[in-house]
Design a protein around this motif. Structure first.
Motif, PDB file in Angstrom:
ATOM      1  N   ASN A  31       1.249  -1.351   0.216  1.00 57.50           N
ATOM      2  CA  ASN A  31       0.248  -0.442   0.120  1.00 57.50           C
ATOM      3  C   ASN A  31       0.767   1.352   0.153  1.00 57.50           C
ATOM      4  N   PHE A  32       0.802   1.646  -0.813  1.00 62.53           N
ATOM      5  CA  PHE A  32       1.837   2.816  -1.198  1.00 62.53           C
ATOM      6  C   PHE A  32       1.175   4.197  -1.737  1.00 62.53           C
ATOM      7  N   ASN A  33       1.135   5.410  -1.022  1.00 57.53           N
ATOM      8  CA  ASN A  33       0.552   6.657  -2.311  1.00 57.53           C
ATOM      9  C   ASN A  33      -0.654   6.437  -2.426  1.00 57.53           C
ATOM     10  N   GLY A  34      -1.714   5.885  -2.004  1.00 58.68           N
ATOM     11  CA  GLY A  34      -2.702   5.293  -2.108  1.00 58.68           C
ATOM     12  C   GLY A  34      -3.717   4.730  -2.905  1.00 58.68           C
ATOM     13  N   LYS A  35      -2.746   3.551  -3.626  1.00 60.29           N
ATOM     14  CA  LYS A  35      -2.759   2.628  -4.445  1.00 60.29           C
ATOM     15  C   LYS A  35      -2.293   1.384  -3.636  1.00 60.29           C
ATOM     16  N   ILE A  36      -2.461   0.264  -4.647  1.00 61.64           N
ATOM     17  CA  ILE A  36      -2.025  -1.156  -3.886  1.00 61.64           C
ATOM     18  C   ILE A  36      -1.466  -1.596  -5.020  1.00 61.64           C
ATOM     19  N   TYR A  37       0.033  -2.070  -5.028  1.00 60.49           N
ATOM     20  CA  TYR A  37       0.451  -2.812  -5.481  1.00 60.49           C
ATOM     21  C   TYR A  37       0.910  -4.845  -5.581  1.00 60.49           C
ATOM     22  N   PHE A  38       0.980  -5.488  -6.886  1.00 55.70           N
ATOM     23  CA  PHE A  38       1.399  -6.519  -6.502  1.00 55.70           C
ATOM     24  C   PHE A  38       2.691  -6.050  -7.313  1.00 55.70           C
ATOM     25  N   SER A  39       3.244  -7.939  -7.566  1.00 57.26           N
ATOM     26  CA  SER A  39       4.142  -7.556  -8.265  1.00 57.26           C
ATOM     27  C   SER A  39       4.546  -9.000  -8.506  1.00 57.26           C
ATOM     28  N   ARG A  40       5.595  -9.524  -9.075  1.00 58.45           N
ATOM     29  CA  ARG A  40       6.033 -11.201  -9.306  1.00 58.45           C
ATOM     30  C   ARG A  40       7.024 -11.303 -10.881  1.00 58.45           C
ATOM     31  N   HIS A  41       7.822 -12.147 -10.435  1.00 55.37           N
ATOM     32  CA  HIS A  41       8.676 -12.280 -11.263  1.00 55.37           C
ATOM     33  C   HIS A  41       8.835 -12.443 -12.479  1.00 55.37           C
ATOM     34  N   SER A  67     -12.992  -2.932  -5.048  1.00 52.19           N
ATOM     35  CA  SER A  67     -13.546  -2.729  -5.698  1.00 52.19           C
ATOM     36  C   SER A  67     -12.366  -1.923  -6.742  1.00 52.19           C
ATOM     37  N   GLY A  68     -12.101  -2.608  -7.587  1.00 57.47           N
ATOM     38  CA  GLY A  68     -10.396  -1.116  -8.696  1.00 57.47           C
ATOM     39  C   GLY A  68     -10.880  -1.295 -10.212  1.00 57.47           C
ATOM     40  N   HIS A  69      -9.300  -1.520  -9.967  1.00 56.29           N
ATOM     41  CA  HIS A  69      -8.758  -0.668 -10.790  1.00 56.29           C
ATOM     42  C   HIS A  69      -7.581  -1.180 -11.327  1.00 56.29           C
ATOM     43  N   ALA A  70      -6.427  -1.991 -12.561  1.00 60.19           N
ATOM     44  CA  ALA A  70      -5.359  -2.197 -12.987  1.00 60.19           C
ATOM     45  C   ALA A  70      -4.673  -1.754 -13.544  1.00 60.19           C
ATOM     46  N   LYS A  71      -3.764  -1.961 -13.074  1.00 53.70           N
ATOM     47  CA  LYS A  71      -3.104  -1.229 -15.241  1.00 53.70           C
ATOM     48  C   LYS A  71      -1.661  -1.660 -14.776  1.00 53.70           C
ATOM     49  N   LEU A  72      -0.861  -2.366 -15.885  1.00 47.72           N
ATOM     50  CA  LEU A  72       0.562  -2.230 -15.496  1.00 47.72           C
ATOM     51  C   LEU A  72       1.673  -1.312 -15.485  1.00 47.72           C
ATOM     52  N   ILE A  73       2.102  -0.972 -14.567  1.00 46.75           N
ATOM     53  CA  ILE A  73       3.504   0.045 -14.752  1.00 46.75           C
ATOM     54  C   ILE A  73       4.750  -0.667 -15.323  1.00 46.75           C
ATOM     55  N   THR A  74       4.846   0.733 -16.026  1.00 50.48           N
ATOM     56  CA  THR A  74       6.333   0.199 -17.071  1.00 50.48           C
ATOM     57  C   THR A  74       7.020   0.819 -16.808  1.00 50.48           C
ATOM     58  N   ASP A  75       7.031   1.717 -15.825  1.00 50.88           N
ATOM     59  CA  ASP A  75       8.303   2.029 -14.593  1.00 50.88           C
ATOM     60  C   ASP A  75       9.031   1.783 -13.958  1.00 50.88           C
ATOM     61  N   GLU A  76      10.723   0.989 -15.308  1.00 50.76           N
ATOM     62  CA  GLU A  76      10.786  -0.039 -13.479  1.00 50.76           C
ATOM     63  C   GLU A  76      11.915   0.385 -13.189  1.00 50.76           C
ATOM     64  N   GLU A  77      12.009   1.342 -12.385  1.00 45.61           N
ATOM     65  CA  GLU A  77      12.355   2.989 -11.291  1.00 45.61           C
ATOM     66  C   GLU A  77      11.586   2.035 -10.066  1.00 45.61           C
ATOM     67  N   PHE A  78      10.111   2.496 -10.435  1.00 43.16           N
ATOM     68  CA  PHE A  78       9.223   2.400 -10.023  1.00 43.16           C
ATOM     69  C   PHE A  78       8.695   1.173  -9.329  1.00 43.16           C
ATOM     70  N   SER A  79       9.213   0.075 -10.115  1.00 39.23           N
ATOM     71  CA  SER A  79       9.029  -1.437 -10.225  1.00 39.23           C
ATOM     72  C   SER A  79       9.707  -1.352  -9.184  1.00 39.23           C
ATOM     73  N   LYS A  80      10.920  -1.249  -9.184  1.00 38.21           N
ATOM     74  CA  LYS A  80      12.105  -1.057  -8.705  1.00 38.21           C
ATOM     75  C   LYS A  80      11.754  -1.000  -6.840  1.00 38.21           C
ATOM     76  N   LYS A  81      11.258   0.221  -6.420  1.00 36.61           N
ATOM     77  CA  LYS A  81      10.671   0.952  -5.944  1.00 36.61           C
ATOM     78  C   LYS A  81       9.858  -0.226  -4.199  1.00 36.61           C
ATOM     79  N   ILE A  82       8.808  -0.056  -5.812  1.00 40.51           N
ATOM     80  CA  ILE A  82       7.862  -1.422  -4.633  1.00 40.51           C
ATOM     81  C   ILE A  82       8.383  -2.469  -4.627  1.00 40.51           C
ATOM     82  N   SER A  83       9.371  -2.864  -5.101  1.00 37.58           N
ATOM     83  CA  SER A  83       9.849  -4.526  -4.400  1.00 37.58           C
ATOM     84  C   SER A  83      11.089  -4.113  -3.548  1.00 37.58           C
TER      85      SER A  83
END
Length: 107
Positions: A31-41, A67-83
């Motif tokens: 849970n980061f900045n009001g959004k929910i993030y899921f990731s996988r390898h 209920s919510g709306h999903a979108k793919l994160i394309t920013d690799e640096e941001f994905s790294k921050k979530i990890s």
């Protein structure tokens, strides 16, 4: 949003991209900045493919369903921050991952 924890384990409910049936899986979420993030390898998981194909998702947590709306994160640096938030201090926090962002619907 009523989810306060930074790290939590909800059930993500997606709509099957082939069957249209609900598909539920418990995952570690950030849970980061009001959004929910899921990731996988890799982008090969059913829940990941389902969320991309049909972005209307639900998150079940503590006997509530959001209920919510999903979108793919394309920013690799941001994905790294979530990890790094998901796996603090762990080696796998440095691995390249694919990430989806869930924006919860207003109540």
């Amino acid at each position: 949003m009523e989810i306060k924890e930074e790290l939590f384990k909800p059930i993500l409910i997606t709509k099957g991209r082939n069957t249209g049936n609900p598909h539920s899986v418990m995952l570690l979420a950030v849970n980061f900045n009001g959004k929910i993030y899921f990731s996988r390898h890799r982008p090969d998981g059913d829940w990941f493919k389902n969320a991309i194909a049909n972005p209307q998702v639900k998150i079940k947590y503590k006997d509530r369903v959001f209920s919510g709306h999903a979108k793919l994160i394309t920013d690799e640096e941001f994905s790294k921050k979530i990890s790094e938030l998901k796996y603090p201090g762990e080696k796998r926090a440095k691995e390249k991952r694919v990430t989806i962002e869930i924006t919860l619907d207003s109540a």
